[in-house]
Structures are given as structure tokens and as C-alpha cells.
Design an enzyme around this catalytic site. Structure first.
Site, PDB file in Angstrom:
ATOM      1  N   TYR A  50       0.892  -1.232   0.068  1.00 10.03           N
ATOM      2  CA  TYR A  50      -0.042   0.105  -0.053  1.00 10.03           C
ATOM      3  C   TYR A  50       0.888   1.364   0.086  1.00 10.03           C
ATOM      4  CZ  TYR A  50      -4.396  -2.408   0.723  1.00 10.03           C
ATOM      5  OH  TYR A  50      -5.326  -3.551   0.392  1.00 10.03           O
ATOM      6  N   PHE A  58      -5.540   6.987   7.442  1.00 12.99           N
ATOM      7  CA  PHE A  58      -6.315   5.571   7.887  1.00 12.99           C
ATOM      8  C   PHE A  58      -5.294   4.416   7.550  1.00 12.99           C
ATOM      9  CE2 PHE A  58      -6.726   4.734   3.531  1.00 12.99           C
ATOM     10  CZ  PHE A  58      -6.745   5.721   3.032  1.00 12.99           C
ATOM     11  N   ARG A  93     -12.307  -6.208 -10.780  1.00 19.93           N
ATOM     12  CA  ARG A  93     -12.849  -4.656  -9.906  1.00 19.93           C
ATOM     13  C   ARG A  93     -14.177  -4.731 -10.145  1.00 19.93           C
ATOM     14  NH1 ARG A  93      -8.954  -1.648  -6.549  1.00 19.93           N
ATOM     15  NH2 ARG A  93     -10.454  -0.264  -6.764  1.00 19.93           N
ATOM     16  N   THR A  99     -14.709   0.393  -3.063  1.00 15.58           N
ATOM     17  CA  THR A  99     -13.786   0.143  -1.995  1.00 15.58           C
ATOM     18  C   THR A  99     -14.677   0.309  -0.474  1.00 15.58           C
ATOM     19  OG1 THR A  99     -12.408   1.400  -3.194  1.00 15.58           O
ATOM     20  CG2 THR A  99     -12.050   1.310  -0.657  1.00 15.58           C
ATOM     21  N   ARG A 110     -17.833  -6.965  -2.455  1.00 17.14           N
ATOM     22  CA  ARG A 110     -17.656  -6.380  -1.111  1.00 17.14           C
ATOM     23  C   ARG A 110     -18.965  -5.840  -0.543  1.00 17.14           C
ATOM     24  NH1 ARG A 110     -12.557  -2.297  -3.505  1.00 17.14           N
ATOM     25  NH2 ARG A 110     -10.847  -3.676  -2.475  1.00 17.14           N
ATOM     26  N   ASN A 123     -13.169  -4.921   3.349  1.00 18.28           N
ATOM     27  CA  ASN A 123     -13.768  -5.305   2.214  1.00 18.28           C
ATOM     28  C   ASN A 123     -13.372  -6.685   1.834  1.00 18.28           C
ATOM     29  OD1 ASN A 123     -11.428  -4.463   1.284  1.00 18.28           O
ATOM     30  ND2 ASN A 123     -12.339  -2.387   0.584  1.00 18.28           N
ATOM     31  N   GLU A 137       2.367  -4.958  -8.172  1.00 17.02           N
ATOM     32  CA  GLU A 137       1.993  -5.984  -7.339  1.00 17.02           C
ATOM     33  C   GLU A 137       2.155  -7.398  -7.423  1.00 17.02           C
ATOM     34  OE1 GLU A 137      -2.015  -4.930  -6.980  1.00 17.02           O
ATOM     35  OE2 GLU A 137      -1.705  -2.786  -6.287  1.00 17.02           O
TER      36      GLU A 137
HETATM   37  N1  UDP Z   1      -9.242   1.974   3.249  1.00 13.94           N
HETATM   38  C1  UDP Z   1      -9.934   2.305   4.198  1.00 13.94           C
HETATM   39  N2  UDP Z   1     -10.461   3.732   4.250  1.00 13.94           N
HETATM   40  C2  UDP Z   1     -10.463   4.471   3.305  1.00 13.94           C
HETATM   41  C3  UDP Z   1      -9.789   4.101   2.063  1.00 13.94           C
HETATM   42  C4  UDP Z   1      -9.100   2.939   2.021  1.00 13.94           C
HETATM   43  O1  UDP Z   1     -10.174   1.475   5.173  1.00 13.94           O
HETATM   44  O2  UDP Z   1     -11.047   5.621   3.382  1.00 13.94           O
HETATM   45  C5  UDP Z   1      -8.951   0.681   3.119  1.00 13.94           C
HETATM   46  C6  UDP Z   1     -10.009  -0.418   2.183  1.00 13.94           C
HETATM   47  O3  UDP Z   1      -9.673  -1.814   2.903  1.00 13.94           O
HETATM   48  C7  UDP Z   1      -9.328  -0.383   0.940  1.00 13.94           C
HETATM   49  C8  UDP Z   1      -7.606  -0.254   1.418  1.00 13.94           C
HETATM   50  O4  UDP Z   1      -7.712   0.655   2.355  1.00 13.94           O
HETATM   51  O5  UDP Z   1      -9.550  -1.579   0.077  1.00 13.94           O
HETATM   52  C9  UDP Z   1      -6.940   0.307  -0.107  1.00 13.94           C
HETATM   53  O6  UDP Z   1      -7.625   1.601  -0.563  1.00 13.94           O
HETATM   54  P1  UDP Z   1      -7.811   1.929  -1.985  1.00 13.94           P
HETATM   55  O7  UDP Z   1      -8.045   3.325  -2.185  1.00 13.94           O
HETATM   56  O8  UDP Z   1      -6.484   1.331  -2.888  1.00 13.94           O
HETATM   57  O9  UDP Z   1      -9.015   1.054  -2.557  1.00 13.94           O
HETATM   58  P2  UDP Z   1      -9.064  -0.337  -3.384  1.00 13.94           P
HETATM   59  O10 UDP Z   1      -8.372  -0.229  -4.383  1.00 13.94           O
HETATM   60  O11 UDP Z   1      -8.916  -1.369  -2.414  1.00 13.94           O
HETATM   61  O12 UDP Z   1     -10.705  -0.376  -3.619  1.00 13.94           O
HETATM   62 MG    MG Z   2      -6.193   0.353  -4.440  1.00 14.77          MG
END
Ligand code: UDP
Ligand code: MG
Length: 148
Positions: A50, A58, A93, A99, A110, A123, A137
Site C-alpha cells: 500500500y 487511515f 474490480r 471500496t 464487497r 472489504n 503488485e
Molecule cells: N481503506 C479504508 N478507508 C479509506 C480508504 C481505504 O479503510 O478511506 C482501506 C480499504 O480496505 C481499501 C484499502 O484501504 O481496500 C486500499 O485503499 P484503495 O483506495 O486502494 O481501495 P481499493 O483499491 O482496495 O478499492
Molecule cells: Mg487500490
């Protein structure tokens, strides 16, 4: 276009025994599993995975959640997969949904299985968001010889 994407089963999916049903949904997108492993999520690996979230308020909660500590899971297991197929990145996706599980369609993975708990979007599944992310990745999680 044929693509590869990284899929991670997060600790909430593992502890709720949801990994089978999630893999089933992804396979039914017409995709193939080309790599699969169980790996310990170290703090270092979580930060590297990440790295795009560096500085986000967060992030500490997300790292703790991804290691399982957040939910009292002590073995730090993550199940990692490389899925391959036509438009694999967008297809996976799409099946995951948004998300935030509260905003994801209720029939998406999700939306159906995720929740927002103690400030973290729990999620169930990670999937690469772009070609560039997928390449980075997959290289982080798999050695070339582990992808068949
Ligand atoms: N996440 C969270 N709060 C936020 C944004 C992200 O808890 O406001 C967590 C969530 O588990 C997410 C991960 O951090 O899947 C990675 O964030 P990203 O924005 O990359 O989302 P994704 O690509 O997983 O949809
Ligand atoms: Mg992401």
C-alpha cells in the site's frame, strides 16, 4: 486484451471462511488462476503493497487490518492469487464493487460480504486497480517461476 491481476484474500475473508465463494465468483468471470500461495503479511510487506497510501490518516488501521491484528487474528495469513484473462483487471474490480462496502452494490463481493468497522473498510478482497499496479503488485507477491 489478456491481462493478469493480483487478488488478495484479506484476513476478514479468511476468518469468515469466504475465500471459496469469492474464488468461485472470480472464476465465473471466465478467468484462470495462474498463481496461488499463502503468505505471511509482515508490516513491511503491507507498507510496500500500500505504498500509494503513504501519509493517509487511515493507513495505520489498514496495515493492522491487513495483518489480522485488528480482528485478533495472530497468524497474519493472506491468500494471494494471480488471475488471468481478457480484461481481467476491470472484470475483477467490477465483481468486487466499490471500496466502501456500504457504497458497493449489494450483490457485489464487497457489498455482500464487507463491512466498515472501527474506522477501516473491511472489504474482504484486494484487486489491482490498473495495469501498472498489477505489474508492480504481482512482482511484489510472486516470483516469476511461481506463475504458471
Ligand atoms: N481503506 C479504508 N478507508 C479509506 C480508504 C481505504 O479503510 O478511506 C482501506 C480499504 O480496505 C481499501 C484499502 O484501504 O481496500 C486500499 O485503499 P484503495 O483506495 O486502494 O481501495 P481499493 O483499491 O482496495 O478499492
Ligand atoms: Mg487500490
Amino acid at each position: 486484451m489478456k491481462e493478469r491481476t493480483l487478488v488478495l484474500m484479506k484476513p476478514d475473508a479468511i476468518s469468515k471462511k469466504l475465500t471459496g465463494i469469492i474464488i468461485d465468483r472470480l472464476e465465473h468471470l471466465g478467468l484462470d488462476i495462474k498463481g496461488a500461495k499463502v503468505r505471511v503479511m509482515t508490516e513491511e510487506l503491507a507498507r510496500e503493497h500500500y505504498s500509494n497510501l503513504a501519509g493517509q490518516p487511515f493507513l495505520p488501521g489498514v496495515i493492522s487490518f491487513m495483518r489480522g491484528d485488528f480482528n485478533g487474528i495472530s497468524d497474519h495469513r493472506i491468500y494471494a492469487f494471480v488471475f488471468e484473462g481478457e480484461d481481467a483487471i476491470a472484470k475483477v474490480r467490477g465483481a468486487l464493487g466499490a471500496t466502501d462496502p456500504a457504497k458497493a452494490e449489494p450483490w457485489s463481493i464487497r457489498g455482500a460480504f464487507g463491512c466498515f468497522k472501527d474506522g477501516v473498510m473491511q472489504n474482504c478482497v484486494h484487486a489491482s486497480g490498473s495495469k501498472e499496479d498489477a505489474q508492480r503488485e504481482i512482482n511484489l507477491w510472486f516470483k516469476p517461476e511461481e506463475i504458471v
